[in-house]
Design a protein around this motif. Structure first.
Motif, PDB file in Angstrom:
ATOM      1  N   SER A   1      44.154  41.841  30.076  1.00  0.00           N
ATOM      2  CA  SER A   1      44.739  40.696  29.366  1.00  0.00           C
ATOM      3  C   SER A   1      46.223  40.978  29.128  1.00  0.00           C
ATOM      4  O   SER A   1      46.666  42.133  29.163  1.00  0.00           O
ATOM      5  CB  SER A   1      44.039  40.493  28.019  1.00  0.00           C
ATOM      6  N   MET A   2      46.987  39.935  28.886  1.00  0.00           N
ATOM      7  CA  MET A   2      48.410  40.114  28.610  1.00  0.00           C
ATOM      8  C   MET A   2      48.602  40.920  27.332  1.00  0.00           C
ATOM      9  O   MET A   2      49.502  41.754  27.245  1.00  0.00           O
ATOM     10  CB  MET A   2      49.120  38.758  28.497  1.00  0.00           C
ATOM     11  N   TRP A   3      47.752  40.710  26.347  1.00  0.00           N
ATOM     12  CA  TRP A   3      47.861  41.448  25.085  1.00  0.00           C
ATOM     13  C   TRP A   3      47.689  42.938  25.354  1.00  0.00           C
ATOM     14  O   TRP A   3      48.489  43.761  24.902  1.00  0.00           O
ATOM     15  CB  TRP A   3      46.811  40.962  24.084  1.00  0.00           C
ATOM     16  N   LYS A   4      46.657  43.309  26.094  1.00  0.00           N
ATOM     17  CA  LYS A   4      46.414  44.724  26.393  1.00  0.00           C
ATOM     18  C   LYS A   4      47.527  45.295  27.272  1.00  0.00           C
ATOM     19  O   LYS A   4      47.942  46.441  27.095  1.00  0.00           O
ATOM     20  CB  LYS A   4      45.066  44.906  27.083  1.00  0.00           C
ATOM     21  N   PHE A   5      47.985  44.496  28.223  1.00  0.00           N
ATOM     22  CA  PHE A   5      49.046  44.968  29.109  1.00  0.00           C
ATOM     23  C   PHE A   5      50.302  45.305  28.317  1.00  0.00           C
ATOM     24  O   PHE A   5      50.864  46.393  28.441  1.00  0.00           O
ATOM     25  CB  PHE A   5      49.369  43.927  30.189  1.00  0.00           C
TER      26      PHE A   5
ATOM     27  N   MET B   1      56.691  36.865  37.154  1.00  0.00           N
ATOM     28  CA  MET B   1      55.463  37.600  37.297  1.00  0.00           C
ATOM     29  C   MET B   1      55.698  38.960  37.955  1.00  0.00           C
ATOM     30  O   MET B   1      55.002  39.910  37.672  1.00  0.00           O
ATOM     31  CB  MET B   1      54.484  36.747  38.105  1.00  0.00           C
ATOM     32  N   SER B   2      56.714  39.039  38.827  1.00  0.00           N
ATOM     33  CA  SER B   2      56.955  40.307  39.509  1.00  0.00           C
ATOM     34  C   SER B   2      57.346  41.411  38.528  1.00  0.00           C
ATOM     35  O   SER B   2      57.045  42.581  38.765  1.00  0.00           O
ATOM     36  CB  SER B   2      58.032  40.150  40.577  1.00  0.00           C
ATOM     37  N   ARG B   3      57.979  41.047  37.424  1.00  0.00           N
ATOM     38  CA  ARG B   3      58.352  42.061  36.424  1.00  0.00           C
ATOM     39  C   ARG B   3      57.116  42.687  35.800  1.00  0.00           C
ATOM     40  O   ARG B   3      57.118  43.856  35.440  1.00  0.00           O
ATOM     41  CB  ARG B   3      59.236  41.447  35.349  1.00  0.00           C
ATOM     42  N   ILE B   4      56.071  41.905  35.654  1.00  0.00           N
ATOM     43  CA  ILE B   4      54.830  42.438  35.084  1.00  0.00           C
ATOM     44  C   ILE B   4      54.235  43.469  36.037  1.00  0.00           C
ATOM     45  O   ILE B   4      53.820  44.550  35.621  1.00  0.00           O
ATOM     46  CB  ILE B   4      53.836  41.292  34.782  1.00  0.00           C
ATOM     47  N   TYR B   5      54.207  43.152  37.334  1.00  0.00           N
ATOM     48  CA  TYR B   5      53.685  44.112  38.308  1.00  0.00           C
ATOM     49  C   TYR B   5      54.581  45.343  38.392  1.00  0.00           C
ATOM     50  O   TYR B   5      54.096  46.459  38.559  1.00  0.00           O
ATOM     51  CB  TYR B   5      53.525  43.464  39.681  1.00  0.00           C
ATOM     52  N   ALA B   6      55.888  45.151  38.286  1.00  0.00           N
ATOM     53  CA  ALA B   6      56.817  46.287  38.316  1.00  0.00           C
ATOM     54  C   ALA B   6      56.595  47.196  37.109  1.00  0.00           C
ATOM     55  O   ALA B   6      56.579  48.422  37.238  1.00  0.00           O
ATOM     56  CB  ALA B   6      58.264  45.788  38.346  1.00  0.00           C
ATOM     57  N   ALA B   7      56.400  46.598  35.941  1.00  0.00           N
ATOM     58  CA  ALA B   7      56.131  47.393  34.744  1.00  0.00           C
ATOM     59  C   ALA B   7      54.803  48.125  34.888  1.00  0.00           C
ATOM     60  O   ALA B   7      54.674  49.293  34.514  1.00  0.00           O
ATOM     61  CB  ALA B   7      56.120  46.490  33.507  1.00  0.00           C
ATOM     62  N   GLY B   8      53.809  47.444  35.440  1.00  0.00           N
ATOM     63  CA  GLY B   8      52.519  48.088  35.666  1.00  0.00           C
ATOM     64  C   GLY B   8      52.648  49.262  36.619  1.00  0.00           C
ATOM     65  O   GLY B   8      52.063  50.327  36.402  1.00  0.00           O
ATOM     66  N   ALA B   9      53.425  49.082  37.680  1.00  0.00           N
ATOM     67  CA  ALA B   9      53.634  50.167  38.638  1.00  0.00           C
ATOM     68  C   ALA B   9      54.325  51.355  37.980  1.00  0.00           C
ATOM     69  O   ALA B   9      54.000  52.511  38.263  1.00  0.00           O
ATOM     70  CB  ALA B   9      54.450  49.669  39.827  1.00  0.00           C
ATOM     71  N   ALA B  10      55.262  51.084  37.073  1.00  0.00           N
ATOM     72  CA  ALA B  10      55.938  52.165  36.362  1.00  0.00           C
ATOM     73  C   ALA B  10      54.949  52.967  35.524  1.00  0.00           C
ATOM     74  O   ALA B  10      55.113  54.176  35.346  1.00  0.00           O
ATOM     75  CB  ALA B  10      57.042  51.604  35.467  1.00  0.00           C
TER      76      ALA B  10
END
Length: 86
Positions: free
Chosen positions: A22-26, A1-10
């Motif tokens: 949603s995961m699809w939109k993300f 899950m941390s990779r998702i937050y890291a990608a979001g932060a990028a």
């Protein structure tokens, strides 16, 4: 899950924004971000770029001779070149 937050932060997203989508939109956003920020041919230079960079490097070269580095002691004292250390 941390990779998702890291990608979001990028992408400039906050953790709360990641949580609300949603995961699809993300992942659609992530793929768009990567595509927009990745060169078409990463690491490739044109021949003109290579020549220009090489010419700039040649202009930066100093006089030929022995290479020197600046020397500092642990206490921060500078030791001038060609001076023997005690």
């Amino acid at each position: 899950m941390s990779r998702i937050y890291a990608a979001g932060a990028a992408m400039g997203w906050t953790a709360e924004q990641v949580d609300r989508t949603s995961m699809w939109k993300f992942w659609a956003s992530w793929h768009g971000y990567v595509k927009a920020n990745t060169p078409a041919q990463p690491g490739k230079l044109s021949e003109a770029d290579k020549d220009r960079i090489w010419e700039q490097m040649q202009e930066m070269d100093g006089p030929e001779g022995e290479a020197h580095t600046q020397t500092y002691l642990w206490d921060g004292t500078f030791v001038p070149q060609n001076e023997a250390l005690a």
